[in-house]
Design an enzyme around this catalytic site. Sequence first.
Site, PDB file in Angstrom:
ATOM      1  N   ASP A   1     -11.205   3.101   4.189  1.00  0.00           N
ATOM      2  CA  ASP A   1     -11.599   1.579   4.138  1.00  0.00           C
ATOM      3  C   ASP A   1     -13.221   1.616   4.432  1.00  0.00           C
ATOM      4  O   ASP A   1     -13.627   0.571   3.994  1.00  0.00           O
ATOM      5  CB  ASP A   1     -11.145   0.991   5.352  1.00  0.00           C
ATOM      6  CG  ASP A   1      -9.950  -0.206   5.170  1.00  0.00           C
ATOM      7  OD1 ASP A   1     -10.062  -0.272   3.932  1.00  0.00           O
ATOM      8  OD2 ASP A   1      -9.330  -0.528   5.971  1.00  0.00           O
TER       9      ASP A   1
ATOM     10  N   LYS B   1       0.790  -1.084  -0.111  1.00  0.00           N
ATOM     11  CA  LYS B   1      -0.017   0.036   0.084  1.00  0.00           C
ATOM     12  C   LYS B   1       0.978   1.262  -0.216  1.00  0.00           C
ATOM     13  O   LYS B   1       0.696   2.136  -0.827  1.00  0.00           O
ATOM     14  CB  LYS B   1      -0.995  -0.083   1.303  1.00  0.00           C
ATOM     15  CG  LYS B   1      -1.942  -0.892   1.162  1.00  0.00           C
ATOM     16  CD  LYS B   1      -2.890  -1.236   2.251  1.00  0.00           C
ATOM     17  CE  LYS B   1      -3.889  -2.176   2.069  1.00  0.00           C
ATOM     18  NZ  LYS B   1      -4.409  -2.644   3.552  1.00  0.00           N
TER      19      LYS B   1
ATOM     20  N   GLN C   1      -4.914  -1.104   9.527  1.00  0.00           N
ATOM     21  CA  GLN C   1      -4.932  -2.491   9.059  1.00  0.00           C
ATOM     22  C   GLN C   1      -5.372  -3.622  10.054  1.00  0.00           C
ATOM     23  O   GLN C   1      -5.023  -3.645  11.185  1.00  0.00           O
ATOM     24  CB  GLN C   1      -3.220  -3.020   8.790  1.00  0.00           C
ATOM     25  CG  GLN C   1      -3.145  -4.198   7.932  1.00  0.00           C
ATOM     26  CD  GLN C   1      -3.693  -4.231   6.829  1.00  0.00           C
ATOM     27  OE1 GLN C   1      -3.523  -3.313   5.916  1.00  0.00           O
ATOM     28  NE2 GLN C   1      -4.282  -5.121   6.473  1.00  0.00           N
TER      29      GLN C   1
END
Length: 300
Positions: free
Chosen positions: A121, A54, A98
């Site tokens: 997200d 990422k 994460q």
Amino acid sequence: MPATLIDGKAFAATVRGKVAQHVTRLKDDHGITPGLAVVLVGEDPASQVYVRSKGKMTLEVGMNSFEHRLDADTAEADLLALIDQLNRDPAVHGILVQLPLPKHLNEDLVINSIDPAKDVDGFHISNVGLLGTGQKSMVPCTPLGCLMMLRDHHGTISGMDAVVIGRSNIVGKPMAQLLLNDSATVTIAHSRTKDLPEVVRRADIVVAAVGRPEMVPGDWIKEGATVIDVGINRIDAPEKGEGKTRLVGDCHFESCAERAGAITPVPGGVGPMTIACLLANTVTACCRANGLAEPEGLTA
Ligand code: NAD
């Protein structure tokens, strides 16, 4: 007739190209560089790989990447304090924590402490509610990538019968919501669904997000249906040599491809789209934060 291959790798490269163009415009015309902060708690090997890639791709499209690596035993209060700091940092337009988090941390509490406008997200309860009511929101990356591929392939999916297999908060449920918002007729199937094969056989669009290697065989697929395989499963591959493994999806690719009209491969289908959509969401968040027009075609 063999199915058309939906090439997620190529599509993701196109999405990243559009993101990069928009980033250049933001820098040149407005002096703004979009920034994505990724927070990793602990040393989970898979998470470390994801975070590294990422960060790399964030830099490649010209954005700023801020990585925060915390020890596995980090106290919840310290993680929340970091998120608060990132929420208030004007250089940070997107925040991603994460998952999974170590067991002692309350995942819901942590996710819901992210500023919804920076929640790239799309897991914050406010964004879930906005998506559920058809309002502008941050959309979870994997389902967004699936939707982009479906729109690209079909033009419109309005009126089509879609079956989503799996009801997780990160894939199945938001996927179903996106399909519904695009006026498909949506069924969510799951581990307790009765006669799953018959349910899947009705579908013009099948999205499989289960996490069971090759569980959907070709004879569940309606002739000409579009199959989006979200599953990523590592299985033994003795044919490649001792101890070797390979990745497969939730659908049995060869037999599904014989009946489907179009299908995503694993690897190279949905997977690459997820990070591309994370970058797209960060640009979208940056534009919204600055009251600027959002890039077209990069959100739901
Ligand atoms: P999850 O374990 O949270 O959810 C799985 C869902 O499948 C559950 O809702 C469950 O009800 C359903 N299920 C389980 N067994 C079933 C059965 N026999 N029949 C029908 N439904 C059944 O998983 P998830 O996080 O949604 O991920 C699903 C898969 O997608 C995994 O393989 C994961 O690795 C993959 N994934 C891929 C990406 C990507 O970027 N491509 C992103 C996220 C997840």
